[in-house]
Design a protein around this motif. Structure first.
Motif, PDB file in Angstrom:
ATOM      1  N   ARG A 197      46.299  44.296  52.154  1.00 53.99           N
ATOM      2  CA  ARG A 197      47.149  43.220  52.672  1.00 53.99           C
ATOM      3  C   ARG A 197      46.730  41.846  52.158  1.00 53.99           C
ATOM      4  O   ARG A 197      47.414  40.863  52.412  1.00 53.99           O
ATOM      5  CB  ARG A 197      47.115  43.208  54.207  1.00 53.99           C
ATOM      6  CG  ARG A 197      47.805  44.403  54.840  1.00 53.99           C
ATOM      7  CD  ARG A 197      48.134  44.098  56.303  1.00 53.99           C
ATOM      8  NE  ARG A 197      48.753  45.255  56.950  1.00 53.99           N
ATOM      9  CZ  ARG A 197      48.102  46.146  57.680  1.00 53.99           C
ATOM     10  NH1 ARG A 197      46.803  46.000  57.862  1.00 53.99           N
ATOM     11  NH2 ARG A 197      48.733  47.164  58.228  1.00 53.99           N
ATOM     12  N   ILE A 198      45.604  41.767  51.468  1.00 52.92           N
ATOM     13  CA  ILE A 198      45.113  40.478  50.980  1.00 52.92           C
ATOM     14  C   ILE A 198      45.476  40.349  49.502  1.00 52.92           C
ATOM     15  O   ILE A 198      45.184  41.236  48.708  1.00 52.92           O
ATOM     16  CB  ILE A 198      43.589  40.368  51.143  1.00 52.92           C
ATOM     17  CG1 ILE A 198      43.179  40.673  52.578  1.00 52.92           C
ATOM     18  CG2 ILE A 198      43.109  38.973  50.731  1.00 52.92           C
ATOM     19  CD1 ILE A 198      41.672  40.796  52.754  1.00 52.92           C
ATOM     20  N   ALA A 199      46.110  39.257  49.162  1.00 52.51           N
ATOM     21  CA  ALA A 199      46.501  39.041  47.768  1.00 52.51           C
ATOM     22  C   ALA A 199      46.009  37.678  47.308  1.00 52.51           C
ATOM     23  O   ALA A 199      45.661  36.811  48.109  1.00 52.51           O
ATOM     24  CB  ALA A 199      48.020  39.137  47.616  1.00 52.51           C
ATOM     25  N   SER A 200      45.994  37.505  45.990  1.00 54.90           N
ATOM     26  CA  SER A 200      45.584  36.218  45.436  1.00 54.90           C
ATOM     27  C   SER A 200      46.165  36.068  44.039  1.00 54.90           C
ATOM     28  O   SER A 200      46.361  37.053  43.320  1.00 54.90           O
ATOM     29  CB  SER A 200      44.054  36.116  45.382  1.00 54.90           C
ATOM     30  OG  SER A 200      43.639  34.847  44.909  1.00 54.90           O
ATOM     31  N   VAL A 201      46.445  34.828  43.689  1.00 54.06           N
ATOM     32  CA  VAL A 201      46.791  34.476  42.302  1.00 54.06           C
ATOM     33  C   VAL A 201      45.903  33.308  41.902  1.00 54.06           C
ATOM     34  O   VAL A 201      45.444  32.534  42.742  1.00 54.06           O
ATOM     35  CB  VAL A 201      48.280  34.103  42.136  1.00 54.06           C
ATOM     36  CG1 VAL A 201      49.179  35.306  42.349  1.00 54.06           C
ATOM     37  CG2 VAL A 201      48.664  32.954  43.061  1.00 54.06           C
ATOM     38  N   ALA A 202      45.675  33.189  40.601  1.00 51.47           N
ATOM     39  CA  ALA A 202      44.878  32.093  40.055  1.00 51.47           C
ATOM     40  C   ALA A 202      45.787  31.269  39.156  1.00 51.47           C
ATOM     41  O   ALA A 202      46.209  31.725  38.090  1.00 51.47           O
ATOM     42  CB  ALA A 202      43.695  32.640  39.266  1.00 51.47           C
ATOM     43  N   SER A 203      46.122  30.049  39.602  1.00 52.38           N
ATOM     44  CA  SER A 203      47.108  29.218  38.916  1.00 52.38           C
ATOM     45  C   SER A 203      46.440  28.376  37.826  1.00 52.38           C
ATOM     46  O   SER A 203      45.748  27.391  38.118  1.00 52.38           O
ATOM     47  CB  SER A 203      47.817  28.309  39.923  1.00 52.38           C
ATOM     48  OG  SER A 203      48.543  29.084  40.859  1.00 52.38           O
ATOM     49  N   PHE A 204      46.682  28.776  36.595  1.00 49.48           N
ATOM     50  CA  PHE A 204      46.096  28.115  35.428  1.00 49.48           C
ATOM     51  C   PHE A 204      47.133  27.149  34.870  1.00 49.48           C
ATOM     52  O   PHE A 204      48.212  27.555  34.458  1.00 49.48           O
ATOM     53  CB  PHE A 204      45.714  29.174  34.388  1.00 49.48           C
ATOM     54  CG  PHE A 204      44.673  28.716  33.412  1.00 49.48           C
ATOM     55  CD1 PHE A 204      43.328  28.837  33.704  1.00 49.48           C
ATOM     56  CD2 PHE A 204      45.041  28.149  32.205  1.00 49.48           C
ATOM     57  CE1 PHE A 204      42.359  28.407  32.804  1.00 49.48           C
ATOM     58  CE2 PHE A 204      44.098  27.716  31.301  1.00 49.48           C
ATOM     59  CZ  PHE A 204      42.752  27.842  31.604  1.00 49.48           C
ATOM     60  N   PHE A 205      46.811  25.857  34.860  1.00 44.41           N
ATOM     61  CA  PHE A 205      47.765  24.833  34.448  1.00 44.41           C
ATOM     62  C   PHE A 205      47.812  24.739  32.923  1.00 44.41           C
ATOM     63  O   PHE A 205      46.773  24.677  32.259  1.00 44.41           O
ATOM     64  CB  PHE A 205      47.397  23.497  35.071  1.00 44.41           C
ATOM     65  CG  PHE A 205      47.846  23.364  36.499  1.00 44.41           C
ATOM     66  CD1 PHE A 205      48.653  22.308  36.894  1.00 44.41           C
ATOM     67  CD2 PHE A 205      47.487  24.314  37.450  1.00 44.41           C
ATOM     68  CE1 PHE A 205      49.086  22.190  38.211  1.00 44.41           C
ATOM     69  CE2 PHE A 205      47.909  24.207  38.768  1.00 44.41           C
ATOM     70  CZ  PHE A 205      48.717  23.142  39.151  1.00 44.41           C
ATOM     71  N   VAL A 206      49.024  24.703  32.388  1.00 46.09           N
ATOM     72  CA  VAL A 206      49.204  24.855  30.945  1.00 46.09           C
ATOM     73  C   VAL A 206      49.556  23.539  30.253  1.00 46.09           C
ATOM     74  O   VAL A 206      48.768  23.000  29.486  1.00 46.09           O
ATOM     75  CB  VAL A 206      50.277  25.928  30.652  1.00 46.09           C
ATOM     76  CG1 VAL A 206      50.398  26.154  29.143  1.00 46.09           C
ATOM     77  CG2 VAL A 206      49.931  27.253  31.343  1.00 46.09           C
ATOM     78  N   SER A 207      50.735  22.999  30.503  1.00 51.72           N
ATOM     79  CA  SER A 207      51.256  21.922  29.655  1.00 51.72           C
ATOM     80  C   SER A 207      50.415  20.654  29.687  1.00 51.72           C
ATOM     81  O   SER A 207      50.355  19.912  28.698  1.00 51.72           O
ATOM     82  CB  SER A 207      52.695  21.589  30.044  1.00 51.72           C
ATOM     83  OG  SER A 207      52.762  21.040  31.347  1.00 51.72           O
ATOM     84  N   ARG A 208      49.760  20.388  30.800  1.00 49.63           N
ATOM     85  CA  ARG A 208      48.964  19.163  30.889  1.00 49.63           C
ATOM     86  C   ARG A 208      47.829  19.155  29.858  1.00 49.63           C
ATOM     87  O   ARG A 208      47.353  18.091  29.464  1.00 49.63           O
ATOM     88  CB  ARG A 208      48.398  18.998  32.301  1.00 49.63           C
ATOM     89  CG  ARG A 208      49.463  18.830  33.371  1.00 49.63           C
ATOM     90  CD  ARG A 208      48.841  18.564  34.726  1.00 49.63           C
ATOM     91  NE  ARG A 208      49.798  18.750  35.806  1.00 49.63           N
ATOM     92  CZ  ARG A 208      49.519  18.536  37.089  1.00 49.63           C
ATOM     93  NH1 ARG A 208      48.313  18.122  37.444  1.00 49.63           N
ATOM     94  NH2 ARG A 208      50.444  18.724  38.016  1.00 49.63           N
ATOM     95  N   MET A 209      47.386  20.348  29.457  1.00 46.39           N
ATOM     96  CA  MET A 209      46.334  20.440  28.442  1.00 46.39           C
ATOM     97  C   MET A 209      46.816  19.836  27.125  1.00 46.39           C
ATOM     98  O   MET A 209      46.106  19.043  26.491  1.00 46.39           O
ATOM     99  CB  MET A 209      45.952  21.912  28.266  1.00 46.39           C
ATOM    100  CG  MET A 209      44.854  22.161  27.243  1.00 46.39           C
ATOM    101  SD  MET A 209      43.245  21.605  27.828  1.00 46.39           S
ATOM    102  CE  MET A 209      42.197  22.277  26.518  1.00 46.39           C
ATOM    103  N   ASP A 210      48.012  20.181  26.701  1.00 43.77           N
ATOM    104  CA  ASP A 210      48.548  19.602  25.465  1.00 43.77           C
ATOM    105  C   ASP A 210      48.735  18.090  25.596  1.00 43.77           C
ATOM    106  O   ASP A 210      48.453  17.340  24.656  1.00 43.77           O
ATOM    107  CB  ASP A 210      49.884  20.250  25.093  1.00 43.77           C
ATOM    108  CG  ASP A 210      49.709  21.504  24.255  1.00 43.77           C
ATOM    109  OD1 ASP A 210      48.613  21.706  23.690  1.00 43.77           O
ATOM    110  OD2 ASP A 210      50.672  22.286  24.165  1.00 43.77           O
TER     111      ASP A 210
END
Length: 371
Positions: A197-210
C-alpha cells in the motif's frame, strides 16, 4: 488518414502520463475527467506555484473563501482547506484509474509547506497533517530532496505514508533519495505496515538543467562551449536513470520486493521547454522508458499529442554515454556541482515565494469577504 494517437503510444511504451496542474475550475468543469477519458492522463501533480496560480486568480474559489472568512479562518487555515479539498476530489476522480492499475497510477500529489524545506521535524509533522487531512489512499505527500528532507522522507515512509520526492536535480542526490526510500520501506516493514500500500516516486527536474547550463555556456562564449547548449538536461536525466537501474538491481531492493514493496518510480518533472529554439516535446520524446512517469502541463500534453516522436525506449543503457556529456561540459568549465546547488536553492526559493504570494492573496480576499 487515421490520426496517430501519440499519447497512447507513450502509454504503451510504459510511461505514465500525469498532468502537472490542478485547479477547482478543472474539477468542476469536467476538464480533468475529460483528460483522463480522452488523453490517457493517469495522475496529477501539484506544487506551490500551481496552487498560487489557481487560487490567487481563480473565481471558482470565491464561494468557499467567503465561507472561510465568515468562520474566521486565517490565511494558513484557508489555504490548507482549499488545497486539500482539491486534492481530495481529484483523488476521488482518479480512484478508478488507481484500482484498474493495481495502484500503479491514479495518484494525486500535495506538497508540504515549502517554508519547511530545511526543517526535518516540521516537514514530517506537516506531512502527517496533510495525509490525515486528505485521507485518501491514492495521494502522495511531496517532500523536497533537500539534505534536511532526506531523513523526513525515511520517517514519513516508515509511517506508511506514500511520498513523492520532489526537487531532485543531481544524480548523486537521487542516489541519496533512493537510499532514504529503502530505509523508509525497511522501517515500514519493521513497523508492521503492509508494503504493497506504500508507494513513492522520485521527481527528477529536467528542463531547468538546460536553462542554467546554457546560461553558463553562453557566458563562457567559446564555440566549443556554445556547441554544448541543450545537451545537459537529457544527459542528467539519463545518468539518473542509470542510478535507478543500478540500485534497483541490488540485493537490498530484491529483499524489499520479496516482502511486497513497490519500486520507487522515476518521474520526469519540469518537462515544458523553456527555450523556444528547442522542440517543444523534447523532454518527453527523449525520456521514454517503461516504468517512468512523465508529468506535463497541459500545453506540453497537447504538443505531445499533436507532433511528438515516440519511437520506443530512449533511456535504458544510455548512462555511460550521458556521463561523457558531463565530461565534455566539465571540459569547457561547467561546474556541475555548483549548477546542482543553484538549481536546488532556486527551486526551493521559487516554491517558497509562490506560497507566500498565495498566503498574501488569500489574506486580502478573506478581508474583502468579511467587509
Amino acid at each position: 488518414m487515421r490520426r496517430i494517437d501519440r499519447l497512447a503510444r507513450l502509454a504503451e511504451a510504459g510511461v505514465s502520463i500525469w498532468l502537472d496542474d490542478l485547479s477547482r475550475e478543472r474539477l468542476i468543469s469536467g476538464n480533468l475527467a475529460e483528460l483522463i477519458r480522452d488523453h490517457h492522463v493517469s495522475g496529477v501533480t501539484t506544487n506551490p506555484t500551481i496552487f498560487e496560480n489557481a487560487i490567487s486568480y481563480g473565481e471558482a474559489y470565491d464561494g468557499r473563501l467567503h465561507e472561510l472568512a465568515v468562520d474566521g479562518a486565517d490565511p494558513d487555515t484557508a489555504v490548507r482547506e482549499l488545497t486539500t479539498t482539491d486534492v481530495r476530489e481529484a483523488a476521488d476522480l482518479f480512484r478508478g484509474v488507481h484500482h484498474a492499475t493495481d495502484g500503479t497510477d491514479g495518484w494525486v500529489s500535495i506538497e508540504v509547506d515549502p517554508r519547511l524545506a530545511r526543517d526535518t521535524g516540521a516537514t514530517v509533522a506537516e506531512a502527517r497533517r496533510l495525509w490525515e487531512a486528505v485521507h485518501r489512499p491514492n495521494v502522495f505527500v511531496k517532500i523536497p530532496a533537500t539534505k534536511e528532507g532526506l531523513p523526513a522522507i525515511t520517517a514519513v515512509l516508515a509511517e506508511g505514508i506514500s511520498v513523492n520526492v520532489t526537487l531532485i536535480f543531481s544524480p548523486d542526490r537521487y542516489r541519496a533519495v533512493v537510499d532514504a526510500f529503502f530505509a523508509g520501506i525497511e522501517q515500514a516493514e519493521a513497523n508492521g505496515h503492509y508494503l504493497g500500500r506504500i508507494a513513492s516516486v522520485a521527481s527528477f527536474f529536467v528542463s531547468r538543467m538546460d536553462t542554467e547550463v546554457d546560461r553558463r555556456l553562453d557566458a563562457i562564449g567559446t564555440d566549443k562551449a556554445r556547441s554544448l547548449r541543450g545537451v545537459a538536461a537529457i544527459a542528467n536525466a539519463r545518468v539518473a536513470f542509470g542510478v535507478f537501474e543500478e540500485l534497483f538491481a541490488t540485493d537490498r531492493w530484491h529483499a524489499l520486493a520479496a516482502a511486497g514493496a513497490r519500486p520507487q518510480r522515476p518521474l520526469w518533472a519540469s518537462t515544458s521547454v523553456k527555450n523556444p529554439r528547442y522542440p517543444d516535446t523534447r523532454y518527453v520524446d527523449e525520456l521514454v522508458v517503461a516504468g517512468a512517469v512523465s508529468t506535463m502541463p497541459e500545453e506540453t500534453l497537447f504538443a505531445v499529442a499533436d507532433h511528438a516522436h515516440i519511437t520506443g525506449d530512449t533511456v535504458s543503457g544510455t548512462a555511460m554515454q550521458a556521463r561523457e556529456v558531463f565530461d565534455r561540459l566539465a571540459g569547457v568549465g561547467i561546474n556541475l556541482s555548483d549548477v546542482f546547488r543553484v538549481l536546488e536553492d532556486e527551486g526551493v526559493g521559487k516554491f517558497e515565494r509562490s506560497w507566500r504570494k498565495l498566503l498574501d492573496s488569500v489574506a486580502v480576499r478573506l478581508v474583502m469577504a468579511r467587509e
